[in-house]
Motif scaffolding. Sequence first.
Motif, PDB file in Angstrom:
ATOM      1  N   TYR A  37      13.996  -1.853   6.644  1.00 40.51           N
ATOM      2  CA  TYR A  37      14.464  -3.223   6.441  1.00 40.51           C
ATOM      3  C   TYR A  37      13.286  -4.182   6.266  1.00 40.51           C
ATOM      4  CZ  TYR A  37      16.367  -7.827   7.634  1.00 40.51           C
ATOM      5  OH  TYR A  37      16.700  -9.160   7.624  1.00 40.51           O
ATOM      6  N   LEU A  38      12.299  -4.095   7.152  1.00 44.92           N
ATOM      7  CA  LEU A  38      11.154  -4.998   7.077  1.00 44.92           C
ATOM      8  C   LEU A  38      10.313  -4.724   5.830  1.00 44.92           C
ATOM      9  CD1 LEU A  38       9.967  -5.185  10.803  1.00 44.92           C
ATOM     10  CD2 LEU A  38      11.572  -6.651   9.569  1.00 44.92           C
ATOM     11  N   ALA A  39      10.164  -3.457   5.470  1.00 48.52           N
ATOM     12  CA  ALA A  39       9.414  -3.133   4.254  1.00 48.52           C
ATOM     13  C   ALA A  39      10.118  -3.688   3.023  1.00 48.52           C
ATOM     14  CB  ALA A  39       9.248  -1.618   4.134  1.00 48.52           C
ATOM     15  N   LEU A  60      -3.802  -5.645  -9.232  1.00 47.23           N
ATOM     16  CA  LEU A  60      -3.593  -6.273  -7.931  1.00 47.23           C
ATOM     17  C   LEU A  60      -4.497  -5.632  -6.879  1.00 47.23           C
ATOM     18  CD1 LEU A  60       0.325  -6.341  -7.752  1.00 47.23           C
ATOM     19  CD2 LEU A  60      -1.204  -8.053  -8.757  1.00 47.23           C
ATOM     20  N   LEU A  61      -4.905  -6.431  -5.911  1.00 52.72           N
ATOM     21  CA  LEU A  61      -5.571  -5.933  -4.724  1.00 52.72           C
ATOM     22  C   LEU A  61      -4.548  -5.884  -3.595  1.00 52.72           C
ATOM     23  CD1 LEU A  61      -7.969  -5.284  -2.840  1.00 52.72           C
ATOM     24  CD2 LEU A  61      -8.356  -7.752  -2.636  1.00 52.72           C
ATOM     25  N   ASP A  62      -4.359  -4.706  -3.012  1.00 52.70           N
ATOM     26  CA  ASP A  62      -3.492  -4.544  -1.841  1.00 52.70           C
ATOM     27  C   ASP A  62      -4.418  -4.395  -0.643  1.00 52.70           C
ATOM     28  OD1 ASP A  62      -1.564  -4.027   0.015  1.00 52.70           O
ATOM     29  OD2 ASP A  62      -0.716  -2.278  -0.989  1.00 52.70           O
ATOM     30  N   LEU A  63      -4.680  -5.514   0.024  1.00 53.02           N
ATOM     31  CA  LEU A  63      -5.640  -5.535   1.123  1.00 53.02           C
ATOM     32  C   LEU A  63      -4.982  -5.011   2.390  1.00 53.02           C
ATOM     33  CD1 LEU A  63      -8.507  -6.500   2.014  1.00 53.02           C
ATOM     34  CD2 LEU A  63      -7.402  -8.626   2.736  1.00 53.02           C
ATOM     35  N   GLY A  64      -5.601  -3.988   2.994  1.00 50.18           N
ATOM     36  CA  GLY A  64      -4.980  -3.356   4.154  1.00 50.18           C
ATOM     37  C   GLY A  64      -3.756  -2.568   3.747  1.00 50.18           C
ATOM     38  N   CYS A  65      -3.901  -1.760   2.711  1.00 51.10           N
ATOM     39  CA  CYS A  65      -2.754  -1.066   2.106  1.00 51.10           C
ATOM     40  C   CYS A  65      -2.158  -0.001   3.015  1.00 51.10           C
ATOM     41  CB  CYS A  65      -3.153  -0.450   0.776  1.00 51.10           C
ATOM     42  SG  CYS A  65      -4.407   0.859   0.938  1.00 51.10           S
ATOM     43  N   GLY A  66      -2.909   0.436   4.019  1.00 47.63           N
ATOM     44  CA  GLY A  66      -2.383   1.427   4.955  1.00 47.63           C
ATOM     45  C   GLY A  66      -1.951   2.708   4.274  1.00 47.63           C
ATOM     46  N   THR A  67      -0.712   3.119   4.500  1.00 48.19           N
ATOM     47  CA  THR A  67      -0.193   4.381   3.966  1.00 48.19           C
ATOM     48  C   THR A  67       0.400   4.235   2.564  1.00 48.19           C
ATOM     49  OG1 THR A  67       1.980   4.012   4.974  1.00 48.19           O
ATOM     50  CG2 THR A  67       0.352   5.192   6.297  1.00 48.19           C
ATOM     51  N   GLY A  68       0.170   3.088   1.928  1.00 47.54           N
ATOM     52  CA  GLY A  68       0.683   2.879   0.575  1.00 47.54           C
ATOM     53  C   GLY A  68       2.131   2.447   0.535  1.00 47.54           C
ATOM     54  N   SER A  69       2.673   2.025   1.677  1.00 52.77           N
ATOM     55  CA  SER A  69       4.069   1.594   1.731  1.00 52.77           C
ATOM     56  C   SER A  69       4.336   0.411   0.814  1.00 52.77           C
ATOM     57  CB  SER A  69       4.434   1.230   3.176  1.00 52.77           C
ATOM     58  OG  SER A  69       5.690   0.617   3.259  1.00 52.77           O
ATOM     59  N   SER A  70       3.399  -0.529   0.751  1.00 48.16           N
ATOM     60  CA  SER A  70       3.563  -1.676  -0.146  1.00 48.16           C
ATOM     61  C   SER A  70       3.005  -1.389  -1.534  1.00 48.16           C
ATOM     62  CB  SER A  70       2.869  -2.911   0.445  1.00 48.16           C
ATOM     63  OG  SER A  70       1.496  -2.658   0.696  1.00 48.16           O
ATOM     64  N   GLY A  89      -7.477   7.959   7.662  1.00 46.11           N
ATOM     65  CA  GLY A  89      -6.223   8.651   7.965  1.00 46.11           C
ATOM     66  C   GLY A  89      -5.042   8.033   7.256  1.00 46.11           C
ATOM     67  N   LEU A  90      -4.954   6.702   7.289  1.00 43.66           N
ATOM     68  CA  LEU A  90      -3.875   6.015   6.584  1.00 43.66           C
ATOM     69  C   LEU A  90      -3.999   6.197   5.076  1.00 43.66           C
ATOM     70  CD1 LEU A  90      -3.589   2.626   8.534  1.00 43.66           C
ATOM     71  CD2 LEU A  90      -2.236   4.706   8.840  1.00 43.66           C
ATOM     72  N   LEU A  91      -5.225   6.147   4.566  1.00 44.73           N
ATOM     73  CA  LEU A  91      -5.428   6.267   3.117  1.00 44.73           C
ATOM     74  C   LEU A  91      -5.055   7.661   2.598  1.00 44.73           C
ATOM     75  CD1 LEU A  91      -8.745   4.256   2.635  1.00 44.73           C
ATOM     76  CD2 LEU A  91      -6.446   3.609   1.891  1.00 44.73           C
ATOM     77  N   ARG A  92      -5.171   8.668   3.439  1.00 38.09           N
ATOM     78  CA  ARG A  92      -4.723  10.006   3.014  1.00 38.09           C
ATOM     79  C   ARG A  92      -3.220  10.001   2.745  1.00 38.09           C
ATOM     80  NH1 ARG A  92      -8.258  11.585   7.369  1.00 38.09           N
ATOM     81  NH2 ARG A  92     -10.247  12.340   6.531  1.00 38.09           N
ATOM     82  N   HIS A  93      -2.470   9.300   3.589  1.00 39.28           N
ATOM     83  CA  HIS A  93      -1.035   9.158   3.346  1.00 39.28           C
ATOM     84  C   HIS A  93      -0.791   8.397   2.049  1.00 39.28           C
ATOM     85  CE1 HIS A  93       0.486  10.862   7.040  1.00 39.28           C
ATOM     86  NE2 HIS A  93      -0.253  10.057   7.787  1.00 39.28           N
ATOM     87  N   ALA A  94      -1.561   7.343   1.811  1.00 40.07           N
ATOM     88  CA  ALA A  94      -1.389   6.540   0.601  1.00 40.07           C
ATOM     89  C   ALA A  94      -1.624   7.383  -0.649  1.00 40.07           C
ATOM     90  CB  ALA A  94      -2.344   5.343   0.620  1.00 40.07           C
ATOM     91  N   LYS A  95      -2.628   8.244  -0.584  1.00 45.06           N
ATOM     92  CA  LYS A  95      -2.949   9.099  -1.726  1.00 45.06           C
ATOM     93  C   LYS A  95      -1.797  10.063  -2.018  1.00 45.06           C
ATOM     94  CE  LYS A  95      -5.995  10.865  -4.668  1.00 45.06           C
ATOM     95  NZ  LYS A  95      -6.476  10.106  -5.830  1.00 45.06           N
ATOM     96  N   VAL A  96      -1.228  10.639  -0.957  1.00 47.90           N
ATOM     97  CA  VAL A  96      -0.099  11.556  -1.133  1.00 47.90           C
ATOM     98  C   VAL A  96       1.113  10.803  -1.664  1.00 47.90           C
ATOM     99  CG1 VAL A  96       1.546  13.030   0.086  1.00 47.90           C
ATOM    100  CG2 VAL A  96      -0.894  13.175   0.617  1.00 47.90           C
ATOM    101  N   ARG A  97       1.366   9.622  -1.137  1.00 49.91           N
ATOM    102  CA  ARG A  97       2.538   8.849  -1.520  1.00 49.91           C
ATOM    103  C   ARG A  97       2.443   8.342  -2.963  1.00 49.91           C
ATOM    104  NH1 ARG A  97       5.961   5.262   1.817  1.00 49.91           N
ATOM    105  NH2 ARG A  97       4.412   5.362   3.481  1.00 49.91           N
ATOM    106  N   CYS A  98       1.266   7.893  -3.363  1.00 46.32           N
ATOM    107  CA  CYS A  98       1.127   7.170  -4.637  1.00 46.32           C
ATOM    108  C   CYS A  98       0.445   7.963  -5.747  1.00 46.32           C
ATOM    109  CB  CYS A  98       0.351   5.863  -4.412  1.00 46.32           C
ATOM    110  SG  CYS A  98       1.125   4.734  -3.251  1.00 46.32           S
ATOM    111  N   GLY A  99      -0.233   9.060  -5.397  1.00 48.31           N
ATOM    112  CA  GLY A  99      -0.939   9.813  -6.413  1.00 48.31           C
ATOM    113  C   GLY A  99      -2.188   9.081  -6.859  1.00 48.31           C
TER     114      GLY A  99
END
Length: 249
Positions: A37-39, A60-70, A89-99
């Motif tokens: 909901y919040l996302a 765009l710059l996604d500052l503090g992108c974390g796991t790529g949720s945004s 650690g968070l960026l590894r998730h972002a890479k998997v999520r976003c390619g």
Amino acid sequence: MSRADRDQRAYWDGLSQIDPDAAIIDPNDRRGLKNRYLAGMRDEAFRSSLCRHGLDDCVLLDLGCGTGSSTQPLLKAGYSVLGIDISLGLLRHAKVRCGDKHCLFIATDGSQLPIADATVDAAVVYVVLSYLVDDDRARALLESVRRSLKPNAPLIMIEQARTQRRTTEAGLKVQRSRPEWLALLSSAGFKVDSSHILRHGRFPTTPLIRAGWLPPRLWPHISRLEARIAAHTGVLPWDYAEILFEARA
């Protein structure tokens, strides 16, 4: 890297071991409904703001992108995204999520963004500066973001605010007042166009969503209701609020 940066990196690397969505919003939301909901509220705020500025098919710059949720919704909307975060650690998730198509992820402590001046069309931020407790550090990061933006490019920032400044999460996070946020943006060289509350932290419907008692088809209506009520109440003395700031470099 300062001790504060090391503490922040350790904190976020620790959260990277749990569910990728819970890691960046509410680690205690085991069912994930509140986080969804919040996302969704965050993503709609970013989309609407970018549309108001007439921006599409840009960088765009996604500052503090974390796991790529945004980052992922921005990519699906046709933007190219540079995602930056302190946690590998968070960026590894972002890479998997976003390619790796139309996106690039970089790890940095945030003291200096590795971006050439005046090259980015817009920047989005979701509850990132709240984790820079020191105002001078937060200002320095905002100044670095401003330098990376093209002249007059927008900064679209969602941060938590209270009527009185409060430090939380064992000193890792600060909820500034709205005037403090506005002053911080101004001192970093931004012109603030608008700021309005998206939601209150303890709005009565939030625990009902988390428990699964309010189905997703109702969430857009609840989101609009939250914003409508917040426009009249402002930040409540006993609660925090998430505020959308729109500013220009």
